[in-house]
Design an enzyme around this catalytic site. Structure first.
Site, PDB file in Angstrom:
ATOM      1  N   LYS A 115     -28.363  46.976 -29.057  1.00  0.00           N
ATOM      2  CA  LYS A 115     -27.958  45.745 -29.755  1.00  0.00           C
ATOM      3  C   LYS A 115     -29.180  44.892 -30.137  1.00  0.00           C
ATOM      4  CE  LYS A 115     -25.336  42.042 -30.710  1.00  0.00           C
ATOM      5  NZ  LYS A 115     -24.429  41.943 -31.822  1.00  0.00           N
ATOM      6  N   LEU A 168     -18.876  36.421 -22.777  1.00  0.00           N
ATOM      7  CA  LEU A 168     -19.428  35.094 -22.493  1.00  0.00           C
ATOM      8  C   LEU A 168     -20.650  34.816 -23.365  1.00  0.00           C
ATOM      9  CD1 LEU A 168     -18.999  35.604 -18.671  1.00  0.00           C
ATOM     10  CD2 LEU A 168     -17.751  33.921 -20.070  1.00  0.00           C
ATOM     11  N   PRO A 169     -21.035  33.530 -23.469  1.00  0.00           N
ATOM     12  CA  PRO A 169     -22.105  33.185 -24.412  1.00  0.00           C
ATOM     13  C   PRO A 169     -23.461  33.846 -24.111  1.00  0.00           C
ATOM     14  CG  PRO A 169     -20.886  31.205 -23.772  1.00  0.00           C
ATOM     15  CD  PRO A 169     -20.393  32.333 -22.912  1.00  0.00           C
ATOM     16  N   LYS A 173     -30.762  33.425 -31.047  1.00  0.00           N
ATOM     17  CA  LYS A 173     -30.515  33.883 -29.667  1.00  0.00           C
ATOM     18  C   LYS A 173     -30.889  35.367 -29.527  1.00  0.00           C
ATOM     19  CE  LYS A 173     -26.907  35.423 -26.628  1.00  0.00           C
ATOM     20  NZ  LYS A 173     -25.559  35.896 -26.510  1.00  0.00           N
ATOM     21  N   THR A 186     -23.484  39.534 -25.359  1.00  0.00           N
ATOM     22  CA  THR A 186     -24.831  39.971 -25.741  1.00  0.00           C
ATOM     23  C   THR A 186     -25.824  39.267 -24.824  1.00  0.00           C
ATOM     24  OG1 THR A 186     -24.166  40.222 -28.042  1.00  0.00           O
ATOM     25  CG2 THR A 186     -26.523  40.068 -27.606  1.00  0.00           C
TER      26      THR A 186
HETATM   27  P1  NAD Z   1     -18.030  31.456 -27.911  1.00  0.00           P
HETATM   28  O1  NAD Z   1     -18.965  30.388 -27.477  1.00  0.00           O
HETATM   29  O2  NAD Z   1     -17.129  31.227 -29.080  1.00  0.00           O
HETATM   30  O3  NAD Z   1     -17.094  31.890 -26.679  1.00  0.00           O
HETATM   31  C1  NAD Z   1     -17.515  31.967 -25.352  1.00  0.00           C
HETATM   32  C2  NAD Z   1     -16.330  31.609 -24.472  1.00  0.00           C
HETATM   33  O4  NAD Z   1     -16.728  31.748 -23.110  1.00  0.00           O
HETATM   34  C3  NAD Z   1     -15.858  30.168 -24.658  1.00  0.00           C
HETATM   35  O5  NAD Z   1     -14.459  30.162 -24.887  1.00  0.00           O
HETATM   36  C4  NAD Z   1     -16.218  29.499 -23.332  1.00  0.00           C
HETATM   37  O6  NAD Z   1     -15.300  28.478 -22.949  1.00  0.00           O
HETATM   38  C5  NAD Z   1     -16.150  30.680 -22.377  1.00  0.00           C
HETATM   39  N1  NAD Z   1     -16.902  30.459 -21.155  1.00  0.00           N
HETATM   40  C6  NAD Z   1     -18.169  30.024 -20.990  1.00  0.00           C
HETATM   41  N2  NAD Z   1     -18.475  29.981 -19.671  1.00  0.00           N
HETATM   42  C7  NAD Z   1     -17.383  30.397 -19.008  1.00  0.00           C
HETATM   43  C8  NAD Z   1     -17.071  30.556 -17.632  1.00  0.00           C
HETATM   44  N3  NAD Z   1     -17.955  30.280 -16.680  1.00  0.00           N
HETATM   45  N4  NAD Z   1     -15.838  30.986 -17.317  1.00  0.00           N
HETATM   46  C9  NAD Z   1     -14.932  31.267 -18.268  1.00  0.00           C
HETATM   47  N5  NAD Z   1     -15.160  31.140 -19.591  1.00  0.00           N
HETATM   48  C10 NAD Z   1     -16.372  30.705 -19.944  1.00  0.00           C
HETATM   49  O7  NAD Z   1     -18.958  32.749 -28.160  1.00  0.00           O
HETATM   50  P2  NAD Z   1     -18.599  34.025 -29.045  1.00  0.00           P
HETATM   51  O8  NAD Z   1     -18.998  33.790 -30.475  1.00  0.00           O
HETATM   52  O9  NAD Z   1     -17.220  34.472 -28.701  1.00  0.00           O
HETATM   53  O10 NAD Z   1     -19.666  35.073 -28.463  1.00  0.00           O
HETATM   54  C11 NAD Z   1     -19.484  35.698 -27.212  1.00  0.00           C
HETATM   55  C12 NAD Z   1     -20.591  36.736 -27.050  1.00  0.00           C
HETATM   56  O11 NAD Z   1     -20.529  37.686 -28.118  1.00  0.00           O
HETATM   57  C13 NAD Z   1     -22.002  36.144 -27.111  1.00  0.00           C
HETATM   58  O12 NAD Z   1     -22.809  36.788 -26.159  1.00  0.00           O
HETATM   59  C14 NAD Z   1     -22.461  36.444 -28.532  1.00  0.00           C
HETATM   60  O13 NAD Z   1     -23.882  36.566 -28.637  1.00  0.00           O
HETATM   61  C15 NAD Z   1     -21.785  37.763 -28.788  1.00  0.00           C
HETATM   62  N6  NAD Z   1     -21.527  38.095 -30.196  1.00  0.00           N
HETATM   63  C16 NAD Z   1     -21.059  37.136 -31.045  1.00  0.00           C
HETATM   64  C17 NAD Z   1     -20.826  37.454 -32.379  1.00  0.00           C
HETATM   65  C18 NAD Z   1     -20.294  36.431 -33.343  1.00  0.00           C
HETATM   66  O14 NAD Z   1     -20.327  36.683 -34.548  1.00  0.00           O
HETATM   67  N7  NAD Z   1     -19.791  35.287 -32.869  1.00  0.00           N
HETATM   68  C19 NAD Z   1     -21.067  38.765 -32.842  1.00  0.00           C
HETATM   69  C20 NAD Z   1     -21.501  39.727 -31.943  1.00  0.00           C
HETATM   70  C21 NAD Z   1     -21.733  39.376 -30.612  1.00  0.00           C
END
Ligand code: NAD
Length: 297
Positions: A171, A65-66, A246, A96
């Site tokens: 992390k 999740l975000p 973030k 994260t």
């Molecule tokens: P994203 O915003 O693309 O995806 C998050 C998903 O969670 C979305 O599909 C959203 O609809 C869903 N969501 C939100 N609230 C929800 C709920 N209550 N119930 C069900 N689904 C829900 O984010 P991301 O890029 O996939 O990142 C996810 C995590 O990974 C974050 O914490 C981010 O910091 C971490 N991360 C991201 C990256 C990157 O490069 N994108 C790299 C390492 C870590």
């Protein structure tokens, strides 16, 4: 294994696909219908709500999740995971978030009888698609061991970091250093080029000298130095400035709670925040070099 997966975004989507490819049976939930449809097409079952997913016949639930508020809402909410899940179901949060929130949710899970680990990742969307993520895991060693076969379907480097929350600690410490070192690389590259050095020659010197780091040799922020770095494609793709912002926010918040100084981390946070406020939040974080030289495209 029967796995529930919640949060099918840029990272969670490809991670869930890799679990399917490894032969696991998936039940998925996301607020985005398109994200769910994409996984259903690949063979997953859709749950209509978090509560239904929690009550379904799964052995493990993974969340991606975000941010912390989403994780707390999903786990601790009235119709959330912990209210509905059976005690034998193992929980893995790969989002994260700050270490304190991770520990708060894991403690609440333990009170319900559920084993939980924090397992944030590095490796970006490319690593998520390729199944080569690094997982940094906090929790009990036995829960790490039990999660290994599942994590191995999504990652290559799976590291036990110690008790609950320590995955998040690893992390935030790593990403704070990355945010700082990218600014240092940008500052040095811009100085050298503005004083007359060819950027490739300068990068070559740095990368065989004591200034070398990942931000100079693998992800150099100066355009044209590395063909496959975001700097050489207009700072598109890669790791967004707002994601770095973030992570620096998590680091400075964790430092505040631990009463530890993060002088350069806080400065880096301010620089990325200023850059994001200027409308650049969607650019790769190495675009921070534009703060030194507005002429760089
Ligand atoms: P994203 O915003 O693309 O995806 C998050 C998903 O969670 C979305 O599909 C959203 O609809 C869903 N969501 C939100 N609230 C929800 C709920 N209550 N119930 C069900 N689904 C829900 O984010 P991301 O890029 O996939 O990142 C996810 C995590 O990974 C974050 O914490 C981010 O910091 C971490 N991360 C991201 C990256 C990157 O490069 N994108 C790299 C390492 C870590």
């Amino acid at each position: 294994m029967k796995i529930g997966f919640l949060g099918l975004g840029n990272m969670g989507g490809p991670m869930a696909h890799n679990l399917l490819k490894a032969g696991h049976e998936l039940t998925v939930f996301d607020l985005s219908e398109a994200a769910v449809a994409n996984l259903v097409e690949a063979g997953a079952s859709a749950a209509p709500s978090i509560a239904v997913l929690a009550g379904s016949n799964v052995e493990v639930i993974i969340t991606m999740l975000p941010a912390a508020q989403h994780v707390k809402g999903v786990y601790l909410g009235e119709d959330g995971l912990l209210a509905k899940v059976a005690p034998e179901v193992r929980l893995i949060d790969s989002s994260t978030i700050d270490p304190m929130s991770a520990r708060e949710v894991a403690t609440a899970a333990a009170a319900k009888g559920n084993r939980m680990i924090d397992a944030p990742v590095s490796g970006g969307t490319g690593g998520a698609a390729a199944g080569t993520l690094t997982f940094m895991v906090g929790g009990e060693q036995a829960d790490f061991d039990a999660a290994l076969p599942v994590l191995q379907a999504m990652g290559k480097n799976i590291v036990y970091c110690g008790p609950s929350g320590n995955g998040q600690v690893a992390k935030v410490a790593n990403n704070m250093l990355l945010g700082i070192s990218m600014i240092g690389a940008a500052e040095a590259m811009n100085l050298g080029v503005s004083l007359g050095m060819d950027p490739k020659v300068l990068a070559g010197i740095i990368n065989t000298s004591s200034g070398r780091c990942w931000s100079t040799d693998t992800y150099n922020p100066y355009p044209g130095v590395l063909d496959n770095a975001p700097a050489s494609r207009g700072y598109t793709g890669g790791f967004g400035t707002d994601l770095m912002l973030k992570d620096l926010g998590l680091a400075t918040e964790a430092a505040k709670q631990a009463r530890q100084p993060v002088v350069l981390g806080a400065l880096a946070q301010q620089l990325y925040q200023t850059f994001s406020g200027q409308g650049n939040g969607g650019l790769d974080f190495s675009a921070i070099i534009k703060m030194y030289n507005g002429a760089i495209e």
